[in-house]
Design an enzyme around this catalytic site. Sequence first.
Site, PDB file in Angstrom:
ATOM      1  N   ILE A 155       0.990  -1.195   0.050  1.00 59.29           N
ATOM      2  CA  ILE A 155       0.066  -0.104  -0.108  1.00 59.29           C
ATOM      3  C   ILE A 155       0.897   1.231  -0.028  1.00 59.29           C
ATOM      4  CG2 ILE A 155      -0.331  -0.088   2.483  1.00 59.29           C
ATOM      5  CD1 ILE A 155      -3.133   1.058   2.172  1.00 59.29           C
ATOM      6  N   ALA A 156       0.626   2.293  -0.848  1.00 64.25           N
ATOM      7  CA  ALA A 156       1.436   3.539  -0.923  1.00 64.25           C
ATOM      8  C   ALA A 156       0.760   4.425  -1.420  1.00 64.25           C
ATOM      9  CB  ALA A 156       2.594   3.203  -1.702  1.00 64.25           C
TER      10      ALA A 156
ATOM     11  N   GLU B  44       2.542  -6.279   7.526  1.00 66.60           N
ATOM     12  CA  GLU B  44       3.723  -5.986   8.080  1.00 66.60           C
ATOM     13  C   GLU B  44       4.152  -4.434   7.864  1.00 66.60           C
ATOM     14  OE1 GLU B  44       3.449 -10.358   6.994  1.00 66.60           O
ATOM     15  OE2 GLU B  44       3.649  -8.807   5.919  1.00 66.60           O
TER      16      GLU B  44
ATOM     17  N   ASN C  69       8.799   3.138  10.080  1.00 61.84           N
ATOM     18  CA  ASN C  69       7.891   3.811   9.159  1.00 61.84           C
ATOM     19  C   ASN C  69       6.851   4.538   9.894  1.00 61.84           C
ATOM     20  OD1 ASN C  69       5.986   5.082   7.426  1.00 61.84           O
ATOM     21  ND2 ASN C  69       6.421   3.030   6.072  1.00 61.84           N
TER      22      ASN C  69
ATOM     23  N   TYR D  14      -1.931   3.136  10.899  1.00 63.90           N
ATOM     24  CA  TYR D  14      -2.302   1.629  11.153  1.00 63.90           C
ATOM     25  C   TYR D  14      -3.054   1.666  12.662  1.00 63.90           C
ATOM     26  CZ  TYR D  14      -0.041   0.405   6.909  1.00 63.90           C
ATOM     27  OH  TYR D  14       0.572   0.240   5.670  1.00 63.90           O
TER      28      TYR D  14
END
Length: 167
Positions: free
Chosen positions: A86-87, A120, A125, A132
Amino acid sequence: MIAKTRRIRERIGAFTIAPMSLEDIPGVMEIENQSFPIPWIESSFRYELLENPYASLFVGRSRASPPVVTFACVWIVDQEMKINNIAVHPRVRSQGVGTRLLRFLLDYASSQGCREVTLEVRPSNDAALALYRKAGFIPVGRRKQYYTDTHEDAIVMWRRIEPRTAG
């Protein structure tokens, strides 16, 4: 809330989340190459998109530049969604794009009958960890030296969701 949403749309332009197509891959690769030290290669996305029966891929498309503002690749196996990749495009980070995509993914998982979502993330980060945690994920483990570029561990995060069945 409406004013805040309007400001975000003004900054990044309205975008829609939809299934990824082959035509989206150049935009996805641009984000991928700017986001990860060891990015996936184009053939990996093609495999996930065309051949992997467990994979679902999504993009956020904008009428403005860049046309692809975000993407995700997830697997659904039994009642679990695993977020693999995901980005968000660097030019539109910190504008709610990742939050919106993550909410979409959680809703999609629920609609597919999933009961949990895992992923993960690098301990370094901070932005992703904050995203999250805000979405209700909790750390449940570590994968030692998971990232081959830095030998950094991965934090395994988990979130329970309620499955929603069509009906």
